[in-house]
Design a protein around this motif. Structure first.
Motif, short mmCIF file in Angstrom:
data_model
loop_
_atom_site.label_atom_id
_atom_site.label_comp_id
_atom_site.label_asym_id
_atom_site.label_seq_id
_atom_site.Cartn_x
_atom_site.Cartn_y
_atom_site.Cartn_z
N GLY A 177 -20.34 -19.66 1.35
CA GLY A 177 -21.61 -19.57 0.99
C GLY A 177 -22.71 -20.62 1.65
N MET A 178 -22.10 -21.61 2.71
CA MET A 178 -23.12 -22.50 3.36
C MET A 178 -22.69 -22.37 4.77
SD MET A 178 -22.42 -26.56 2.37
CE MET A 178 -20.78 -26.83 3.05
N MET A 179 -23.70 -22.67 5.56
CA MET A 179 -23.57 -22.98 6.89
C MET A 179 -24.46 -24.55 7.35
SD MET A 179 -23.85 -19.14 8.78
CE MET A 179 -25.39 -18.77 8.35
N VAL A 180 -23.89 -25.27 8.13
CA VAL A 180 -24.44 -26.40 8.60
C VAL A 180 -24.70 -26.28 10.16
CG1 VAL A 180 -24.26 -29.05 8.60
CG2 VAL A 180 -23.69 -27.53 6.51
N ARG A 181 -25.94 -26.89 10.50
CA ARG A 181 -26.01 -27.14 11.95
C ARG A 181 -26.71 -28.49 12.21
NH1 ARG A 181 -23.21 -23.24 11.91
NH2 ARG A 181 -23.34 -21.42 13.15
N THR A 182 -26.49 -28.97 13.29
CA THR A 182 -27.17 -30.12 13.76
C THR A 182 -27.91 -29.81 15.21
OG1 THR A 182 -25.00 -31.17 14.40
CG2 THR A 182 -25.85 -31.85 12.31
N ASN A 183 -27.15 -30.69 16.19
CA ASN A 183 -27.80 -30.52 17.45
C ASN A 183 -27.06 -30.17 18.65
OD1 ASN A 183 -29.21 -33.45 16.27
ND2 ASN A 183 -30.32 -31.54 16.58
N TYR A 184 -25.94 -29.42 18.32
CA TYR A 184 -25.39 -28.45 19.11
C TYR A 184 -25.06 -27.38 18.49
CZ TYR A 184 -21.08 -28.98 16.45
OH TYR A 184 -20.16 -28.77 15.37
#
Length: 376
Positions: A177-184
């Motif tokens: 239930g979680m998605m993480v994104r940074t700089n790619y």
């Protein structure tokens, strides 16, 4: 939506653009199932060289939605929204990506993510609406970004987007239930881009909460955005006993200028039946302007009276009073001005044995804000 887009498209083509200059950010989309009160969330920990931010309410005109959003202080015409929510429960944010651009479009025609998000807030009601918006924009779109969105049904998605196409990742497919994104972008070229360690930091910090269905806005702003855990070193550098710590690959960085969580409503069955402002007190944009370890959390609602004056651009050059206050605190945390002085964190300003560090004091203060305004 088509007629509205036609009126707004000149923003994409004619407005002066800001330099990319290390647009970064750490972000997450949290499902209703991972939150103890059944509310989905968007989290954006903003990194940018444009240090001064403000929050403003924009009234909808000519069939457009009203919305509140984070803007750069010098954005007098409120053309570029960097995260925000509208009056029917649609919310959007982004992180810059650096591994999905596949053309030679010049830098002068890029960095239009803020304009795209402004159009989205004015026109979108659902996650699918955002997909249709991306499909409809002229190519090249002038973007290289991971857009995160949620709507009143509880749907959410990341759209990893370049000038000509996008790859969609739906929140319902995230096993925890979680998605993480940074700089790619996960769909982009392997081993290119930035923020790999920051993404690992966020996943490590949030995973125990997600496993217990206990991710809240307070966890995101008070734990993740104020954490100095470093995944490569496998330790929290705030607990290492050193006064001077090099500012490298933490979630909070010298160029971090805001931590914001948009907390949605309990999912509704029929998004199309939602009327403007039906959800205006259920959606809360928990806003910490300025360097997040030194930031005070202020709740924001999508309403004409929903933005505290401390967050608004009422100061000189469009500065927000709260932003200037927190910027002065950051100067104490990074006191050295010569050479590479801004790379060294004075940890005693944030954490100390007396319990008077900014993180220690503000976590207690902000907890009271969450207790007062949170909806269970």
């Amino acid at each position: 939506m088509t007629s509205i887009i036609k009126r707004i498209l000149p923003l994409l083509c004619c407005a002066a653009l800001h330099s990319a200059d290390a647009f970064s950010c750490t972000s997450a989309i949290i499902s209703a199932d991972a939150n103890p009160y059944g509310r989905p969330m968007l989290w954006k920990h903003r990194d940018t060289s444009t240090i001064d931010n403000k929050v403003e309410y924009v009234e909808g005109k000519n069939g457009e939605h009203s919305y509140v959003a984070l803007f750069n202080a010098d954005d007098r015409d409120l053309e570029q929204a960097w995260t925000g929510m509208n009056d029917v429960g649609f919310a959007v944010m982004n992180t810059a990506s650096y591994n999905i651009k596949d053309d030679n479009v010049s830098a002068g025609k890029m960095d239009r993510e803020g304009y795209v998000m402004t159009i989205a807030l004015k026109t979108c009601r659902t996650v699918d609406d955002f997909a249709r918006l991306l499909d409809s924009l002229p190519r090249p779109m002038g973007v290289e970004a991971n857009f995160g969105v949620i709507d009143a049904s509880g749907d959410g998605a990341y759209f990893e987007t370049n000038n000509h196409s996008y790859v969609r990742y739906d929140l319902k497919d995230a096993p925890d239930g979680m998605m993480v994104r940074t700089n790619y972008s996960h769909s982009g070229r392997p081993n290119e881009g930035y923020g790999f360690i920051r993404e690992a930091n966020a996943e490590y910090i949030l995973a125990p909460y997600a496993a217990e269905q206990a991710v809240t806005p307070e966890v995101l702003t008070e734990v993740a955005s104020r954490s100095f855990y470093h995944d490569m070193k496998k330790r929290d550098m705030a607990e290492c006993g050193e006064r001077w710590v090099i500012d490298q690959d933490f979630i909070p960085r010298y160029k971090s200028t805001a931590t914001i969580v948009i907390e949605g409503c309990r999912p509704v069955e029929d998004v199309m039946s939602v009327k403007p402002f039906d959800l205006s007190r259920q959606y809360i944009m928990w806003t910490g302007i300025g360097y997040p370890p030194c930031a005070e959390i202020v709740p924001v609602w999508c309403a004409p009276d929903g933005v505290d004056k401390e967050l608004r651009g009422i100061g000189p050059d469009g500065h927000s009073p709260m932003g200037d206050k927190v910027k002065a605190r950051r100067a104490e945390v990074f006191p050295h001005k010569k050479g590479n002085g801004d790379k060294y964190i004075d940890m005693t300003r944030l954490f100390n044995e007396e319990g008077t560090g900014y993180v220690q004091v503000l976590r207690r203060q902000n907890h009271e804000v969450y207790e007062k305004f949170s909806q269970r």
